[in-house]
Design a protein around this motif. Structure first.
Motif, short mmCIF file in Angstrom:
data_model
loop_
_atom_site.label_atom_id
_atom_site.label_comp_id
_atom_site.label_asym_id
_atom_site.label_seq_id
_atom_site.Cartn_x
_atom_site.Cartn_y
_atom_site.Cartn_z
N PRO A 1 -23.57 -12.13 11.78
CA PRO A 1 -24.65 -12.39 12.73
C PRO A 1 -25.45 -13.63 12.33
CG PRO A 1 -24.59 -10.06 12.16
CD PRO A 1 -23.62 -10.75 11.26
N PRO A 2 -25.76 -14.52 13.27
CA PRO A 2 -26.44 -15.77 12.92
C PRO A 2 -27.78 -15.55 12.23
CG PRO A 2 -26.38 -15.45 15.31
CD PRO A 2 -25.45 -14.45 14.71
N ALA B 1 -31.34 -16.03 7.48
CA ALA B 1 -32.12 -15.35 6.45
C ALA B 1 -31.64 -15.72 5.06
CB ALA B 1 -32.05 -13.83 6.65
N GLU B 2 -30.33 -15.81 4.89
CA GLU B 2 -29.79 -16.20 3.58
C GLU B 2 -30.12 -17.67 3.27
OE1 GLU B 2 -28.88 -14.30 1.42
OE2 GLU B 2 -27.88 -12.55 2.26
N HIS C 1 -35.02 -20.02 16.59
CA HIS C 1 -36.33 -20.12 17.23
C HIS C 1 -37.23 -18.96 16.82
CE1 HIS C 1 -39.27 -21.17 20.32
NE2 HIS C 1 -39.27 -19.89 20.69
N ALA C 2 -36.65 -17.74 16.80
CA ALA C 2 -37.43 -16.56 16.41
C ALA C 2 -37.85 -16.63 14.95
CB ALA C 2 -36.60 -15.30 16.66
N ALA C 3 -37.05 -17.29 14.11
CA ALA C 3 -37.35 -17.38 12.68
C ALA C 3 -38.18 -18.60 12.32
CB ALA C 3 -36.04 -17.40 11.88
N ILE D 1 -32.17 -21.74 -7.30
CA ILE D 1 -32.03 -20.53 -6.48
C ILE D 1 -32.66 -19.36 -7.21
CG2 ILE D 1 -30.34 -18.98 -5.42
CD1 ILE D 1 -28.49 -21.41 -5.18
N SER D 2 -33.42 -18.57 -6.49
CA SER D 2 -34.17 -17.48 -7.11
C SER D 2 -33.26 -16.46 -7.79
CB SER D 2 -35.03 -16.76 -6.06
OG SER D 2 -34.23 -15.98 -5.20
N GLY D 3 -33.79 -15.86 -8.85
CA GLY D 3 -33.03 -14.84 -9.56
C GLY D 3 -32.69 -13.66 -8.68
N GLU D 4 -33.60 -13.30 -7.78
CA GLU D 4 -33.35 -12.17 -6.88
C GLU D 4 -32.13 -12.44 -6.00
OE1 GLU D 4 -35.50 -9.80 -3.17
OE2 GLU D 4 -36.64 -11.25 -4.35
N THR D 5 -32.01 -13.66 -5.49
CA THR D 5 -30.86 -14.02 -4.66
C THR D 5 -29.58 -14.04 -5.48
OG1 THR D 5 -32.27 -15.32 -3.17
CG2 THR D 5 -29.91 -15.78 -3.13
N LEU D 6 -29.67 -14.59 -6.68
CA LEU D 6 -28.48 -14.70 -7.53
C LEU D 6 -27.98 -13.32 -7.96
CD1 LEU D 6 -29.38 -17.75 -9.80
CD2 LEU D 6 -27.73 -17.68 -7.91
N ARG D 7 -28.87 -12.38 -8.12
CA ARG D 7 -28.45 -11.04 -8.60
C ARG D 7 -27.56 -10.32 -7.59
NH1 ARG D 7 -33.50 -11.12 -11.21
NH2 ARG D 7 -34.63 -10.37 -9.38
#
Length: 258
Positions: A83-84, A89-90, A122-124, A246-252
């Protein structure tokens, strides 16, 4: 494809028989089994049986350009696309300061997806900067036009934009302009893209099996679903060379290439 098939079998409440694609009479072979529905795994399998109009057909792992062929008939499917809004979000998690995301696309193949992406962007509160091309030879000029106008380049599974010849161009543009490339396949991350979202094949099969259950029982009409599960992959080396932390939360929660 075997992972997709396992997902189909695990989710289906019906007896599942496997028919391997060989020769030109696959549609006839499938009809001879008198099934309630047919699940076509892969573009080749779908091409072989998409002429069938007397049965429910569900496709999975089919190139988007081929899947769009069937929208007005007895065919449903699970898209290879994420989904786009999940991509966006990523991208925001990977690159929090990015506000402009560029896409080069051919409307014949990914026009509907880009339209959904524009609504989600647009929504984001994200600006989607898009360039249309109808031939791979137009890609260099399109990328040049995006220069200094975007923070991230988003590569879609578009048959015009992504070819053996153009992938190198996309990666080179990303390096030369210091613009992170986010894409749909881990293999491109291994080649130098910063990140990818790869659809989970087992869960795509599960979705196809669940969809077959609903269709056969009459609980739904034709449906076209995005892949709901994916694996985020990040190339830390490339991100570091581009000065991106890149944040640690994303990398985990990501698979890491170093």
């Amino acid at each position: 494809y075997q992972e997709v098939l396992r997902g189909v079998k695990a989710a289906s409440t019906c007896n599942v028989r496997e028919l391997k694609v060989s020769g030109d009479d696959v549609a006839e072979q499938a009809l001879s089994l008198k099934p309630d529905a047919i699940v076509a795994i892969g573009t080749l399998a779908f091409k072989k049986i998409r002429s069938i109009t007397s049965l429910l057909v569900i496709h999975v792992m089919v190139m988007p350009s081929e899947a769009d062929y069937s929208r007005d008939r007895n065919i449903s499917g699970v898209s290879m696309d994420i989904p786009p809004e999940r991509y966006l979000a990523e991208a925001a998690a990977l690159f929090p300061s990015a506000k402009r995301i560029g896409i080069v696309y051919d409307p014949r193949f990914t026009g509907a997806y880009v339209a959904e992406a524009e609504r989600a962007a647009h929504a984001a509160g994200i600006a989607l900067v898009v360039k249309k091309v109808s031939d791979p030879s137009a890609l260099p000029a399109a990328l040049e036009d995006l220069l200094d106008r975007i923070d991230v380049l988003w590569m879609l599974p578009d048959a015009t934009v992504v070819t053996s010849a153009t992938v190198e161009l996309l990666l080179r543009h990303s390096f030369q302009t210091n613009t992170p490339l986010i894409t749909f396949s881990r293999k491109y991350v291994e080649m130098g893209a910063v990140a990818s979202l790869d659809a989970d094949p087992r869960d795509m099969g599960t979705q196809a099996g669940e969809l077959a259950n609903r269709l056969v029982s009459g609980k739904t009409g034709p449906e076209f679903l995005f892949a709901r599960k994916y694996q985020l992959t990040v190339n830390k080396t490339v991100a570091s060379k581009m000065g991106r932390t890149i944040s640690g939360e994303t990398l985990r929660r990501a698979a890491i290439i170093e």
